[in-house]
Design an enzyme around this catalytic site. Structure first.
Site, PDB file in Angstrom:
ATOM      1  CD  GLU A  57     -11.227  -5.435   7.322  1.00 44.93           C
ATOM      2  OE1 GLU A  57     -10.668  -6.068   6.414  1.00 44.93           O
ATOM      3  OE2 GLU A  57     -12.444  -5.135   7.299  1.00 44.93           O
TER       4      GLU A  57
ATOM      5  CG  ASP B  34      -7.551  -5.989   6.011  1.00 45.98           C
ATOM      6  OD1 ASP B  34      -8.152  -6.418   6.999  1.00 45.98           O
ATOM      7  OD2 ASP B  34      -8.105  -5.390   5.073  1.00 45.98           O
TER       8      ASP B  34
ATOM      9  CD  GLU C 153      -7.249  -9.123   2.324  1.00 47.30           C
ATOM     10  OE1 GLU C 153      -8.410  -9.474   2.573  1.00 47.30           O
ATOM     11  OE2 GLU C 153      -6.948  -8.338   1.403  1.00 47.30           O
TER      12      GLU C 153
ATOM     13  CG  HIS D 169      -3.855  -6.443  -0.089  1.00 42.74           C
ATOM     14  ND1 HIS D 169      -3.956  -5.692  -1.234  1.00 42.74           N
ATOM     15  CD2 HIS D 169      -4.860  -6.024   0.724  1.00 42.74           C
ATOM     16  CE1 HIS D 169      -4.977  -4.858  -1.126  1.00 42.74           C
ATOM     17  NE2 HIS D 169      -5.534  -5.034   0.061  1.00 42.74           N
ATOM     18  CB  THR D 170      -0.789  -4.200   4.594  1.00 40.84           C
ATOM     19  OG1 THR D 170      -0.210  -3.088   3.884  1.00 40.84           O
ATOM     20  CG2 THR D 170       0.259  -5.299   4.742  1.00 40.84           C
ATOM     21  CG  ASN D 171      -6.765  -1.433   3.095  1.00 42.56           C
ATOM     22  OD1 ASN D 171      -6.433  -0.284   3.372  1.00 42.56           O
ATOM     23  ND2 ASN D 171      -7.793  -1.702   2.296  1.00 42.56           N
TER      24      ASN D 171
ATOM     25  CD  GLU E 263      -6.298  -0.357  -1.126  1.00 43.24           C
ATOM     26  OE1 GLU E 263      -5.815   0.790  -1.298  1.00 43.24           O
ATOM     27  OE2 GLU E 263      -7.489  -0.645  -1.378  1.00 43.24           O
TER      28      GLU E 263
ATOM     29  CD1 TRP F 124     -10.762  -9.911  -5.659  1.00 45.82           C
ATOM     30  CD2 TRP F 124      -8.765  -9.229  -4.956  1.00 45.82           C
ATOM     31  NE1 TRP F 124     -10.679 -10.200  -4.316  1.00 45.82           N
ATOM     32  CE2 TRP F 124      -9.463  -9.781  -3.861  1.00 45.82           C
ATOM     33  CE3 TRP F 124      -7.483  -8.722  -4.739  1.00 45.82           C
ATOM     34  CZ2 TRP F 124      -8.911  -9.866  -2.577  1.00 45.82           C
ATOM     35  CZ3 TRP F 124      -6.936  -8.793  -3.460  1.00 45.82           C
ATOM     36  CH2 TRP F 124      -7.648  -9.363  -2.395  1.00 45.82           C
TER      37      TRP F 124
ATOM     38  N   GLY G  52      -4.189  -9.251 -11.010  1.00 46.13           N
ATOM     39  CA  GLY G  52      -5.395  -8.498 -11.311  1.00 46.13           C
ATOM     40  C   GLY G  52      -6.575  -9.338 -11.761  1.00 46.13           C
TER      41      GLY G  52
ATOM     42  NE  ARG H 118      -7.216   3.573  -4.750  1.00 50.05           N
ATOM     43  CZ  ARG H 118      -6.925   2.728  -3.763  1.00 50.05           C
ATOM     44  NH1 ARG H 118      -5.668   2.346  -3.580  1.00 50.05           N
ATOM     45  NH2 ARG H 118      -7.871   2.277  -2.967  1.00 50.05           N
TER      46      ARG H 118
END
Length: 291
Positions: free
Chosen positions: A102, A104, A106, A119-121, A131, A196, A200, A273
């Site tokens: 995928e 993305d 968004e 937002h990219t992924n 992300e 989200w 957030g 993270r």
């Protein structure tokens, strides 16, 4: 066409444009609604699609064809005003499953007068968590802007108005999976993600402002089509520019400028993270063993 062109030059240029131009897909013929059918409105003789979101459901469409590599351009105008809790998408995906691929784009809704977040992924073999997010440097609700995903066997490039904002290189040599074997369709949708999407999840959808509407138009696909399991580019001796495209010095400078000024999140710097170590593609090249 410049006014100084001669009649002959104009004629020749027109021939070149006709020969090379890729016509937009038609929203009446080349895509199908996959949810919220009654909330998708085809306009302008099939050149424009309006997707709507109400309190019952959102809406979305996808291409009828599958592709393996290509350049995908969509002009998109986001909704004006308070759009918190909504997500507008333009993305590629193989059938969703444990090992899907995928790519993305968004667009996360915002509170009034706040910047829009892009937002990219990228997923490969079911692995995502890559992300990067950006604030746009213009008002994406005022007029249409062009968003591009360029995908070839060497890299994926996300562009806004032909300005690169992100590059994901093929680094299979160091064990990073890269999407290159699974055909993908293009999907576009408008849906609720109050949990989200905005700050957030702290700012929810205000349904008193519904329905929310996003407009898509001039959907241009220059890609290898998959038909009966075979790629239309299998015997392509004259490669299209996107098939070998790489950033030149000017494009690299624009990319660096956007990432410096407009990037608000980069998974490659999120040491909290990834407390056990950043993903391998995030590490400087000199830290990798020779392939």
């Amino acid at each position: 066409m410049s006014k100084v062109c001669t009649i002959i030059a104009v004629a020749l240029s027109c021939l070149v444009v006709v020969a090379l131009a890729v016509p937009p897909l038609n929203f009446n013929n080349d895509v199908t609604m996959y949810f919220g059918n009654h909330l998708g409105q085809v306009q302008d003789n099939g050149n424009t699609m309006a997707l709507n979101l109400d309190q019952q459901t959102g809406s979305g469409f996808n291409t009828k064809n599958e592709y393996i590599f290509g350049r995908f351009d969509m002009q998109l105008k986001l909704m004006k005003g308070f759009s918190a809790g909504t997500v507008t998408t333009f993305y590629l995906t193989s059938p969703i499953g444990q090992a899907h691929d995928e790519v993305d784009f968004e667009f996360l809704g915002n509170a009034t007068f706040q910047p829009f977040t892009v937002h990219t992924n990228v997923f490969s073999e079911g692995k995502g968590n890559r992300e990067q997010q950006f604030h746009l440097w213009f008002d994406p609700t005022a007029e249409f802007h062009t968003y591009t995903i360029l995908w070839n066997s060497q890299r994926i490039i996300w562009m806004v108005d032909n300005i690169p904002i992100r590059v994901f290189e093929n680094q299979e040599s160091i064990g990073v999976p890269f999407p290159k074997t699974k055909p993908q369709r293009i999907f576009c949708s408008l849906w609720e993600a109050s949990a989200w999407a905005t700050q957030g999840g702290n700012v929810k959808v205000d349904w008193s402002r519904a329905p929310f509407t996003a407009h898509y138009k001039n959907f241009v696909v220059d890609a290898c089509v998959i038909t009966n399991g075979a790629s239309s580019c299998a015997n392509n001796k004259n490669k299209q520019p996107w098939q070998t495209y790489t950033l030149d010095a000017d494009a690299k400078a624009k990319l660096e400028n956007v990432q410096k000024k407009n990037m608000i999140y980069n998974y490659c710097t999120d040491t909290k993270r990834f407390a056990q170590g950043l993903p391998p593609e995030c590490k400087p090249a000199q830290e990798h063993p020779s392939a």
